[in-house]
Design an enzyme around this catalytic site. Structure first.
Site, short mmCIF file in Angstrom:
data_model
loop_
_atom_site.label_atom_id
_atom_site.label_comp_id
_atom_site.label_asym_id
_atom_site.label_seq_id
_atom_site.Cartn_x
_atom_site.Cartn_y
_atom_site.Cartn_z
N THR B 345 -55.23 16.37 -52.24
CA THR B 345 -54.12 16.24 -53.25
C THR B 345 -54.33 16.92 -54.48
O THR B 345 -53.57 16.88 -55.35
CB THR B 345 -53.91 14.86 -53.36
N LEU B 346 -55.70 17.34 -55.00
CA LEU B 346 -56.09 18.07 -55.99
C LEU B 346 -56.31 19.42 -56.04
O LEU B 346 -56.10 20.22 -56.93
CB LEU B 346 -57.27 17.16 -56.67
N GLY B 347 -56.69 19.97 -54.81
CA GLY B 347 -57.28 21.20 -54.67
C GLY B 347 -58.00 21.39 -53.42
O GLY B 347 -57.90 20.64 -52.35
N VAL B 349 -61.51 22.12 -51.67
CA VAL B 349 -62.83 22.49 -51.44
C VAL B 349 -63.60 23.71 -50.81
O VAL B 349 -63.07 23.92 -49.80
CB VAL B 349 -63.44 20.95 -50.70
N TYR B 553 -65.18 -1.30 -36.15
CA TYR B 553 -64.35 -0.29 -35.64
C TYR B 553 -63.50 -0.91 -34.35
O TYR B 553 -64.00 -1.66 -33.45
CB TYR B 553 -65.24 0.68 -34.82
C1 LIG Z 1 -62.21 11.59 -32.14
C2 LIG Z 1 -62.41 11.32 -33.64
C3 LIG Z 1 -63.79 10.92 -34.20
C4 LIG Z 1 -63.77 10.61 -35.60
N1 LIG Z 1 -64.92 10.14 -36.06
C5 LIG Z 1 -65.25 10.14 -37.23
C6 LIG Z 1 -66.37 9.70 -37.98
O1 LIG Z 1 -67.38 9.29 -37.09
N2 LIG Z 1 -66.73 9.52 -39.05
C7 LIG Z 1 -65.59 9.87 -40.02
O2 LIG Z 1 -65.84 9.83 -41.12
N3 LIG Z 1 -64.58 10.31 -39.61
C8 LIG Z 1 -64.32 10.56 -38.42
N4 LIG Z 1 -62.88 10.74 -37.88
C9 LIG Z 1 -62.01 11.22 -38.85
C10 LIG Z 1 -61.90 12.73 -39.21
O3 LIG Z 1 -62.77 13.40 -38.29
C11 LIG Z 1 -62.57 12.88 -40.63
O4 LIG Z 1 -61.69 12.28 -41.50
C12 LIG Z 1 -62.80 14.18 -41.06
O5 LIG Z 1 -63.53 14.13 -42.22
C13 LIG Z 1 -61.73 14.92 -41.34
O6 LIG Z 1 -62.11 16.56 -41.35
P1 LIG Z 1 -61.26 17.57 -40.90
O7 LIG Z 1 -62.09 19.02 -41.29
O8 LIG Z 1 -60.97 17.57 -39.53
O9 LIG Z 1 -60.08 17.59 -41.88
P2 LIG Z 1 -58.71 17.63 -41.50
O10 LIG Z 1 -58.23 16.76 -40.49
O11 LIG Z 1 -58.05 19.03 -41.30
O12 LIG Z 1 -58.02 17.29 -43.17
C14 LIG Z 1 -58.21 15.99 -43.57
C15 LIG Z 1 -57.78 15.81 -44.97
O13 LIG Z 1 -58.64 16.38 -45.93
C16 LIG Z 1 -58.09 17.61 -46.34
N5 LIG Z 1 -58.84 18.68 -46.40
C17 LIG Z 1 -59.40 19.35 -45.45
N6 LIG Z 1 -59.95 20.24 -45.72
C18 LIG Z 1 -60.23 20.08 -47.05
C19 LIG Z 1 -60.82 21.04 -48.21
N7 LIG Z 1 -61.60 22.08 -47.71
N8 LIG Z 1 -60.50 20.84 -49.15
C20 LIG Z 1 -59.72 20.12 -49.94
N9 LIG Z 1 -59.14 19.16 -48.81
C21 LIG Z 1 -59.31 19.29 -47.59
C22 LIG Z 1 -56.68 17.69 -45.71
O14 LIG Z 1 -55.73 18.15 -46.55
C23 LIG Z 1 -56.44 16.42 -45.25
O15 LIG Z 1 -55.62 15.51 -46.21
C24 LIG Z 1 -62.77 11.07 -36.57
C25 LIG Z 1 -61.55 11.69 -36.16
C26 LIG Z 1 -61.45 11.51 -34.65
C27 LIG Z 1 -60.19 12.20 -34.12
#
Ligand SMILES: Cc1cc2nc3c(=O)[nH]c(=O)nc-3n(C[C@H](O)[C@H](O)[C@H](O)COP(=O)(O)OP(=O)(O)OC[C@H]3O[C@@H](n4cnc5c(N)ncnc54)[C@H](O)[C@@H]3O)c2cc1C
Lengths: 685, 633
Positions: B345-347, B349, B553
């Site tokens: 929501t801010l920028g 990373v 969980y």
């Molecule tokens: C099967 C499964 C297992 C999971 N297990 C875990 C776990 O063990 N631990 C855990 O913490 N989470 C887990 N998650 C949730 C998810 O993986 C995390 O929230 C993860 O951090 C999201 O990363 P992503 O790169 O996929 O981000 P995205 O899904 O692409 O984006 C998530 C959010 O972050 C923002 N965003 C992404 N990249 C950036 C960037 N570079 N700068 C600013 N904003 C950004 C996006 O706009 C969005 O709002 C799991 C999800 C699934 C589906």
């Protein structure tokens, strides 16, 4: 509103109730011994962690809650922790139940014998039993029977045993402990004993609440207690006490149980064993001392017919649904759950409202016998025919006509009336009267209260040498109060319309607004006397209007409330029903203004007002002997205290009552219809 | 560049290779296919050193390797073969190519599902069903001049329009597309991002950062009310380790790198971050920072907030970063904490300096069976009290224990049916344990060999005090393997009327048991109330321990046959479950974040003042709501 779950205001006539089965029938046809020794295998709570009574005690003493309070008490008082710990154990020892199946079996046997002698039938709604059985498996259960007799709790356990349901543990007052043997017997049938007052005793409260919660949470047994706190001596439901309800609800609020079923149980006696004891007690007339031998030994009791008992197991109320949207449970997230905390206002209100709803649920399923209606009519007639020149009593056929009218009215108001429709009304009347030979008599085809001590002579001439007028008054009052206690059984049916009828009477005009002010003034005034859900003035008003309009007694337009031609009879009946209370409250006010000296203490209040009333009654200045009831007097005082018209002083003058004469005077005048119920009064109240 | 460090030492290379195999231990199928091999004892096998260098997992066109309407790689999925046996396809995972004999039984009996009743997904992405893009022409013109790659191809846009919430995947399977981004941009470095953000601000274009797309909070969903052109800023090509600093044990990494690449590349230099969220195959460093992610091995390495040393973020106001890399500072509220959890929501990373650790010498799985869940929780609590938690310790309830058994592949099981297997397991090893009450904890130890063994003993000794019996490494390892394939299983369920999802919370220790029980029961109740015909699967596990509480969980799935709007029912139940969590003293989220799915509870969670603080930061940093994904606030 969540209250819908328990009762609904709209059209009480549509209420559906279960049928009854008489359980004594089987007892009369098969062996009591075999019954007492039958195989007993109740279903239990699915989440039960089975444990013995000793283990329970340990769990309580080991709980973090108790540990916390013990160390707190130790810090505050400087006593050693061990010392406080020992005290806690002692408290628990004194309190704890020791439920034993053998004792229950003993009672099953003896009570079978006793019940069969005393009662014609004991009727139970078996669908309610089935619902209860279901509830017991799903969640911890709290049983909330109405309380009219010492019999209640043994009767409850007896029934649950009969139906193979889990035996409850029952919160009982310490007063039983006076009777050593009985006390121990009761303990072994599941009673646990609580001191009547332990005001600020933190440790006692902690032990007590932890004990109850532990039994409940672990599904050890259904917990049973009386919402009304004590036996109602008047057959009116009593204002609910909140302490135990607070305790049992706590585990739900704190997420320790998923849900809990609150089961209101209505126990209606056709004739109460304690009937005349209660009347005497309220009149301050010495009564036979309660002792072990008290109740059952008395031949007199055993030789009489006490009619039937109806026990109605109400719809289990899910605490979770009740609290939905009303209690935010996350408020308990910020302090460890074992640290005792004053309940928030939100919780207090919720517990209070729930308590009222549950008591109303009890009321609604109380079975009314034709006699209750007869008693109401006879009492009204008694007071009306006191006027000189009137023949005492009522002709039998007139009484029959009136009671049939009242039967129909009460049904329209939703009363749970057991009227044998297949029998001729005159038959119903005479057999009902015959069950109460001590209260009514029939002579020359006229029915009247059995007040005279002998002969058909007027009170003055009949006075024999050894009875004073006062004694005579009191012995008549015993009869009147006994009758009133039957009338009271039906009060909850008529209460709201009757308040409206009174309000119409008292209001300065027929303006709807005025009538409403007057209604809410009266409702407020009487809210220590009757079960009136706090804050439900508008709903009650609407319900009353609805019922009176539906039955054609009132016409209500945009602006006005008008009594119809044919509604007159209803309105007169309804106002007469509350008239004794109205007069009672006025007398209390007058007493406080005229007689209350600087030194009147709470303790002296009853004896002095009793003297005052006797004086006025003997002088013929008061119409209703009923105002001698100490119950009414206490309630009136409580109302005045609540309204701030009387204050209880603290400190040196502990317990002294300080009367605000101006306010009390104006309340008396308002009650008497001499002052309009202005907005101001209502707003302030 | 993978690394600026001198990776010459042969010693280090040896460790690196060993580390690679360790990772493979829970991610991939060992090359020799011997699934009985214990994770900690992978023997040296023929590796292809260097082959992984520079090779990145995530291409610009994700559709080349990934499913468009389900989880993970296109080549890996569960299906029931002609004999009605479950099989897992592909070659990537330990389970790949194996038959799972007991799964059908378990599946049918748990859900009342039947292989006869299928609900297949729409087979191909129909581009014509996707709304044509709303483009901001002047923005596109200026963007072209920067040379940064972009696309408005329908497939590219659909891929960036969702995370992995149930409703998102369900809609895709039905071939339904809501609002999708109007174009996708792939910046290659920090400076590219600076340019894109400047242009977006200038032309009032809405930007949504996209990392690995694994969000489970509706965070990636395009707000339907957004009228501006929406641009998905895909960070996946910013995936380099820029430098490794061995003196301070830090690495400076581009934020688009996904977990498996980061670990693989660091391993090549003998290091690791130890941050292993279950989604690490696909989720990105930037995503972790943006959501405050948590890894399985946080007990040793910490959560993302413990791992981050320095963050660079591009905002409409400019770049925010700290001036030095001091390990701790007292300089007012930590600005990193405005960035972490900001959910895009801010920028954006763009670069992060992270702590790294030498790879562990030794790794060992383990498991303990407890007579019941209560004992298990008591044991975990004691482990936390003594602060001796292994790298990972997870406690599964009875239902998950059974589920785990249903997933035993054929090779490691001689049992013919699931129930037989369970009975045998129970009779042979755990006499006196009620098979319908017992539960299992899985363990992962890491460190030098001696200490691991010592640590292991300490933990097993504690477990014994709570009636726990050691149940072997195999069971433990399978437990961790499952975390990577479980997401694939949801797709299988969806082929047969079964939908479900997981959600999590954190809660103080004294509340753990009550919250587990109440939330599970609430789910069962709500399903019944909402007309679900079959009892749902409602299960939980404790996945992390802390000094003052635990992370719990929940898994919840049900057979939706007979329901007209299953997703709506699902959402109502999940909503009720969240209410129940909050009522029982649980948090709104431990690591999944808030997104749009849970933002209705933000005010009560952080108080009005708290919310106001966050709003004022947003208002300052991004007054025109360029980062308009509308998460969180
Ligand atoms: C099967 C499964 C297992 C999971 N297990 C875990 C776990 O063990 N631990 C855990 O913490 N989470 C887990 N998650 C949730 C998810 O993986 C995390 O929230 C993860 O951090 C999201 O990363 P992503 O790169 O996929 O981000 P995205 O899904 O692409 O984006 C998530 C959010 O972050 C923002 N965003 C992404 N990249 C950036 C960037 N570079 N700068 C600013 N904003 C950004 C996006 O706009 C969005 O709002 C799991 C999800 C699934 C589906």
């Amino acid at each position: 509103m969540a209250s819908k779950a328990v009762y609904s205001h709209r059209d009480p006539m549509l209420k559906k109730r279960d049928d009854f089965e008489d359980i004594l029938e089987e007892r009369r046809n098969s062996s009591d011994l075999r019954y007492a020794l039958k195989c007993y295998t109740p279903v239990v709570y699915k989440g039960i962690s089975p444990c013995k009574a000793d283990a329970l005690t340990n769990m309580v003493l080991q709980s973090s809650h108790l540990h916390y309070v013990i160390s707190q008490v130790s810090k505050e008082t400087g006593r050693a922790v061990d010392d406080v710990q020992d005290e806690a154990s002692a408290i628990l020892e004194e309190m704890a139940q020791r439920l034993q199946l053998s004792t229950i079996r003993f009672f099953a046997f003896t009570l079978s014998k006793v019940f069969k002698t005393l009662f014609r039938s004991i009727c139970v709604n078996e669908e309610g039993i089935q619902r209860l059985q279901q509830a017991i498996q799903e969640h911890p259960v709290v049983l909330l029977p109405s309380h009219r007799s010492y019999m209640d709790f043994l009767l409850m356990s007896y029934l649950l045993y009969t139906y193979d349901l889990a035996l409850p543990v029952i919160a009982a007052g310490m007063d039983f402990m006076g009777m050593k043997f009985v006390g121990e017997m009761l303990r072994m049938s599941g009673a646990f004993f609580i001191r009547r007052s332990f005001g600020g005793d933190k440790l006692y409260w902690a032990v007590f609440s932890e004990y109850v919660k532990t039994m409940l949470k672990n599904g050890y047994a259904p917990v049973e207690f009386f919402l009304e706190g004590t036996r109602s001596r008047t057959s009116k439901s009593l204002t609910p006490k909140l302490g135990l309800l607070n305790i049992v609800m706590d585990p739900f609020f704190k997420g320790e149980v998923f849900d809990m079923s609150l089961v209101p149980v209505s126990i209606s006696y056709e004739r109460i064993l304690e009937e005349s004891l209660y009347a005497r007690e309220m009149l301050g007339v010495p009564k036979p001392k309660e002792s072990t031998s008290g109740l059952f030994k008395a031949r007199k009791v055993l030789s009489q017919n006490y009619g039937s008992i109806h026990v109605y197991f109400g719809q289990p109320v899910s605490l979770r649904s009740l609290a939905e949207g009303r209690v935010n449970r996350s408020q308990f997230s910020l302090v460890p759950r074992h640290i005792p905390k004053r309940p928030s206002e939100e919780i207090q209100n919720f517990v209070n409202d729930s308590a009222y709803m549950l008591v109303r649920a009890q009321e609604e399923n109380m079975v009314l016998k034709p006699w209750v209606l007869l008693a109401s009519l006879l009492l009204q007639n008694h007071h009306q025919s006191q006027a000189p020149g009137q023949k005492p009593g009522m002709a039998l056929d007139e009484l029959t006509e009136r009671v049939v009218w009242l039967r129909d009215l009460s049904r329209q108001y939703g009363a749970f009336l057991h009227w044998p429709d297949h029998r001729a009304p005159s038959d119903v009347v005479s057999s009902s009267l015959s069950l109460h030979p001590g209260l009514v008599k029939i002579s020359e085809g006229r029915v009247q209260l059995a007040l005279e001590l002998g002969g058909d002579v007027g009170p003055k001439e009949s006075r024999s040498a050894d009875t004073t007028p006062e004694e005579e008054l009191l012995s008549r009052a015993v009869i009147v109060l006994s009758c009133a206690s039957y009338r009271n059984q039906a009060l909850h049916v008529f209460l709201r319309p009757a308040l409206l009828a009174l309000a119409i009477h008292a209001a300065a005009s027929t303006k709807k607004q005025e009538v409403f002010y007057s209604f809410s003034f009266l409702r407020n005034m009487f809210s220590n006397e009757f079960i009136l859900v706090p804050g439900a003035t508008v709903q009650d008003f609407e319900e009353a209007c609805y019922l009176l309009v539906k039955t054609g007694a009132l016409q209500i337009t945009q602006q006005e409330v008008l009594v119809t031609e044919r509604g007159h009879r209803t309105i007169v009946f309804l106002t007469s029903m509350l008239d004794p209370f109205l007069q009672g409250y006025q007398v209390v006010c007058r007493f406080l203004c005229e007689e209350a000296t600087e030194e009147l203490t709470e303790k002296q209040f009853i004896p002095s007002i009793r003297r005052f009333i006797i004086k006025h009654l003997l002088a013929g200045r008061l119409r209703y002997t009923e105002v001698l009831s100490s119950d009414l007097q206490k309630n009136a005082l409580a109302a005045l205290l609540r309204l701030g018209a009387v204050q209880k002083l603290k400190g040196v003058d502990q317990g002294t009552l300080k009367v605000n004469t101006v306010m009390v005077n104006s309340l008396e005048d308002t009650l008497g219809g001499k002052l309009p119920t202005q907005k101001v009064v209502v707003a302030r109240l | 560049m993978a690394s600026n460090s001198s990776g010459g030492s042969s010693d280090r290379q040896r460790i690196a290779q060993q580390r690679l195999r360790v990772i493979a231990g829970h991610l991939q199928r060992p090359v020799d296919g011997d699934s009985a091999v214990l994770a900690a004892e992978y023997k040296a096998q023929g590796e292809q050193p260097g082959s992984s260098r520079e090779e990145k997992t995530v291409p610009r066109r994700r559709q080349e390797i990934m499913k468009w309407n389900g989880w993970g790689y296109s080549d890996s999925r569960f299906f029931f073969n002609k004999k009605g046996q479950a099989e897992f396809t592909g070659k990537r995972y330990k389970l790949s190519g194996l038959i799972i004999p007991a799964l059908k039984d378990w599946f049918e009996s748990t859900f009342g599902a039947s292989l006869q009743h299928k609900t297949p997904a729409t087979p191909i992405l129909n581009s014509s069903a996707v709304h044509p893009p709303t483009l901001n022409e002047t923005f596109v013109e200026e963007l072209k001049s920067t040379g940064i790659p972009f696309s408005h191809d329908a497939e590219d846009r659909v891929f960036r329009a969702h995370g992995h919430c149930l409703h998102e995947i369900f809609a895709l399977r039905e071939g339904k597309f809501g609002r999708v981004p109007d174009m996708v941009i792939w910046p290659n470095c920090h400076n590219d991002v600076v340019k894109v953000v400047e242009l977006a601000s200038k032309h009032n274009v809405c930007l949504i950062p996209y990392g690995g797309g694994t969000s489970v909070s509706s965070a990636l969903e395009c707000p339907p009310e957004e009228t501006r052109s929406i641009v998905s800023l895909d960070t996946s090509q910013m995936n380099h380790i820029l430098w490794i600093d061995e003196k301070n044990l830090t690495a400076h990494v581009e934020a688009g790198i996904v977990g498996q690449d980061l670990e693989r590349l660091l391993n090549e230099s003998g290091y690791c971050t130890g941050h292993e969220p279950d989604s690490m195959e696909f989720s990105s460093l930037g995503g972790w920072v943006a959501t405050r992610a948590s890894g399985m091995k946080k007990n040793i390495y910490g959560n993302i907030e413990d791992l981050v040393v320095h963050i660079k973020m591009v905002t409409p106001r400019g770049v925010i970063e700290k001036s030095c890399q001091g390990p701790r500072m007292s300089t007012g509220p930590d600005i990193h904490h405005f960035i972490m959890g900001s959910e895009g929501t801010l920028g954006v990373v763009t670069e992060v300096t992270m702590k790294i650790r030498p790879m562990p010498e030794y790794q060992k799985y383990g498991s303990v069976v407890f007579p019941n869940f209560e004992q298990g929780v008591a044991c975990l609590r004691e482990v936390a009290r003594q602060r001796c938690a292994p790298a990972s310790i997870r406690l599964m309830d009875n239902e998950q224990f059974k589920f785990g058994h249903a997933l035993k592949p054929q090779v490691s099981s001689i049992f013919t049916s699931f129930l037989d297997g369970l009975k045998k397991f129970y009779i042979t090893k755990f006499k006196g344990f009620d098979p319908n009450r017992l539960c299992v904890a899985t363990l992962l130890f890491e460190g030098d060999r001696e200490r691991v063994l010592q640590h292991e003993k300490q933990v097993y000794d504690i477990a014994a005090k709570f009636g726990g019996l050691a149940a072997g490494e195999d069971n433990g390892q399978r437990g961790y393997m499952l975390t990577f394939v479980i997401a694939y299983l949801r797709d299988l369920g969806m082929d047969y009327y079964v939908i479900g999802e997981s959600f999590e919370t954190s809660v103080p220790w004294d509340r753990v048991l009550d919250i587990c029980q109440n939330v599970k029961e609430r789910i069962v109740r709500e399903c019944k109330d909402k007309g679900v015909q079959f009892p749902p699967l409602s299960t939980c596990r404790v996945t992390q321990t802390y000094d003052a509480g635990a992370c719990v969980y929940f898994y919840f799935a049900f057979n939706y046959r007979g329901l007209s709007d299953p997703v709506h029912v699902y959402e109502q139940v999940e909503h009720a479950a969240r209410e129940e969590i909050l009522a029982n003293g649980g948090s709104l989220s431990h690591h999944h974040g808030v997104g749009k799915l849970r933002k209705e509870w933000m005010r009560e969670t952080v108080s009005s003042v708290g919310l106001g603080m966050l709003k004022s930061v947003k208002d300052f940093v991004d007054p025109n709501n360029i980062f308009g994904n509308r998460n969180l606030l």
